[in-house]
Design an enzyme around this catalytic site. Structure first.
Site, PDB file in Angstrom:
ATOM      1  N   LYS A 111      -6.292  10.781  16.542  1.00 38.24           N
ATOM      2  CA  LYS A 111      -6.247  10.668  15.136  1.00 38.24           C
ATOM      3  C   LYS A 111      -7.633  10.105  14.596  1.00 38.24           C
ATOM      4  O   LYS A 111      -8.215  10.394  13.588  1.00 38.24           O
ATOM      5  CB  LYS A 111      -5.189   9.329  14.966  1.00 38.24           C
ATOM      6  CG  LYS A 111      -5.020   9.090  13.276  1.00 38.24           C
ATOM      7  CD  LYS A 111      -4.404  10.253  12.654  1.00 38.24           C
ATOM      8  CE  LYS A 111      -4.484  10.105  11.068  1.00 38.24           C
ATOM      9  NZ  LYS A 111      -4.103   8.914  10.611  1.00 38.24           N
ATOM     10  N   GLY A 141       0.737  -1.108   0.045  1.00 34.72           N
ATOM     11  CA  GLY A 141      -0.167  -0.173  -0.014  1.00 34.72           C
ATOM     12  C   GLY A 141       0.775   1.313  -0.141  1.00 34.72           C
ATOM     13  O   GLY A 141       2.139   1.106  -0.089  1.00 34.72           O
ATOM     14  N   ASN A 187      -9.807  11.709  11.709  1.00 34.73           N
ATOM     15  CA  ASN A 187     -10.244  10.789  10.646  1.00 34.73           C
ATOM     16  C   ASN A 187     -11.960  10.761  10.384  1.00 34.73           C
ATOM     17  O   ASN A 187     -12.449  10.647   9.559  1.00 34.73           O
ATOM     18  CB  ASN A 187      -9.934   9.403  10.641  1.00 34.73           C
ATOM     19  CG  ASN A 187      -8.359   9.094  10.538  1.00 34.73           C
ATOM     20  OD1 ASN A 187      -7.679   8.401  11.101  1.00 34.73           O
ATOM     21  ND2 ASN A 187      -8.011   9.708   9.132  1.00 34.73           N
ATOM     22  N   SER A 224      -7.639   9.464   2.370  1.00 32.17           N
ATOM     23  CA  SER A 224      -7.746   7.904   1.814  1.00 32.17           C
ATOM     24  C   SER A 224      -9.179   7.393   1.583  1.00 32.17           C
ATOM     25  O   SER A 224      -9.356   6.816   0.595  1.00 32.17           O
ATOM     26  CB  SER A 224      -7.018   7.108   3.029  1.00 32.17           C
ATOM     27  OG  SER A 224      -7.777   7.295   4.238  1.00 32.17           O
ATOM     28  N   GLU A 278     -12.755   2.313   5.190  1.00 37.00           N
ATOM     29  CA  GLU A 278     -11.948   1.973   6.613  1.00 37.00           C
ATOM     30  C   GLU A 278     -13.440   2.522   7.464  1.00 37.00           C
ATOM     31  O   GLU A 278     -13.287   2.480   8.738  1.00 37.00           O
ATOM     32  CB  GLU A 278     -10.902   2.243   7.136  1.00 37.00           C
ATOM     33  CG  GLU A 278      -9.760   1.658   6.300  1.00 37.00           C
ATOM     34  CD  GLU A 278      -8.539   2.307   6.466  1.00 37.00           C
ATOM     35  OE1 GLU A 278      -7.595   1.472   7.053  1.00 37.00           O
ATOM     36  OE2 GLU A 278      -8.296   3.385   6.252  1.00 37.00           O
TER      37      GLU A 278
END
Ligand code: KPL
Length: 314
Positions: free
Chosen positions: A191, A12, A195, A261, A273
């Site tokens: 984090k 990745g 996100n 992402s 995710e």
């Protein structure tokens, strides 16, 4: 004493950027691809570095099929939803003295790693290093920083061939701008907040991170953050709302031209995710009886945009 080998699992963006950093730091490195690709001839990955020069990474190896004792540093920078399968696949392949570094967006995987590898040292790391994939080229877009800390430190450290300090020193050379924490949980929840805000909003509105600074999006940030703080508090992790709002706005500004992402995953029709990000907040909300309508709405919206979405992570 021989230099410990750095094993990087996955091809990745983050794994490839790390492989490049490890070889620049002149440590021995091996990068692995999944066994399901064992019959494919995978092209070498090119890295377009921050100064736009390009380098080619060595050929990746297939994860060994037979028990093989991978030792040294085993860095696992893959998508959160791949962690469980990869950890099971690695179960009989790591030496008890191998140190595992988990590095992914979202929450819920550390517990799995602790169960599968109760006797290994496990480090949890989170990074703002960023890039994107353009076919077989990884374009490095942000040097970023890393926050990390031990989540498993077995007692029998004297059997270690490579004392934790030697590995810690290697990690400090490999990861961009590392900060070690005695308790990594507040950094991981910080984090998570970043996100929970940036990833779904940029994916839903199909925008670069920097556009979240515009007034129409700016007003959305605070209620999302407040919900994550409420569930974190119920988990015993104290966070400060004003500081978090500032940190989120800081990441929006410092990654203004980047696409998150999740925006990239949605734009390419890939699985996201979301279960481990807003879905994790929804799950904690249910566990603690805390209403999290903002995170629920973001979770539902991303599930509506992608086909491969499961119910909140459990
Ligand atoms: O981690 C990120 C991601 O894109 O997944 C952020 C920090 C939001 C940077 O884009």
């Amino acid at each position: 004493m021989a230099q410990p080998i750095v094993h990087i699992i996955g091809r990745g963006v983050i794994g490839s950027l790390l492989a490049q950093r490890v070889s620049t730091a002149q440590y021995p490195v091996r990068q692995y691809h999944h066994r399901r690709n064992k019959h494919l001839i995978l092209p070498n990955i090119q890295i377009q570095q921050l100064d736009t020069t390009c380098i080619t990474l060595p050929t990746t190896q297939c994860l060994p099929g037979q028990p093989a004792q991978l030792d040294g540093l085993v860095i696992i920078p893959i998508k959160a939803y791949q962690i469980y399968d990869v950890l099971l696949e690695l179960q009989d392949k790591l030496a008890p003295t191998a140190t595992i570094v988990l590095m992914h967006n979202g929450m819920g995987c550390i517990e799995v790693a602790q169960e599968v590898f109760p006797n290994n040292v496990i480090i949890a790391a989170t990074t703002t290093m960023a890039g994107f994939r353009d076919n077989h080229t990884i374009v490095h877009t942000a040097k970023g920083q890393c926050q990390l800390g031990y989540v498993n430190q077995p007692q029998h450290k004297q059997q270690y061939e490579h004392p934790p300090l030697q590995l810690q020193d290697m990690i400090n050379h490999i990861l961009p701008d590392p900060t070690w924490h005695d308790d990594i949980l507040p950094a991981l929840y910080t984090k998570l907040v970043i996100n929970c805000v940036i990833n779904p909003l940029t994916a839903i509105h199909n925008i670069a991170n920097g556009q979240l600074a515009e007034p129409e999006y700016k007003v959305l940030l605070e209620p999302i953050i407040a919900e994550v703080i409420a569930v974190a508090t119920a988990q015993g992790v104290k966070l400060n709302k004003e500081q978090l709002l500032e940190q989120v706005q800081g990441v929006i500004a410092s990654t203004a031209n980047n696409y998150s992402s999740m925006q990239q995953d949605v734009a390419h029709g890939r699985r996201t995710e979301i279960e481990h990000i807003n879905g994790y907040v929804v799950q904690l909300g249910q566990r603690h009886g805390i209403a999290v309508p903002e995170n629920q709405a973001l979770f539902d919206a991303i599930c509506g945009l992608t086909t491969k979405c499961a119910s909140p992570f459990s």
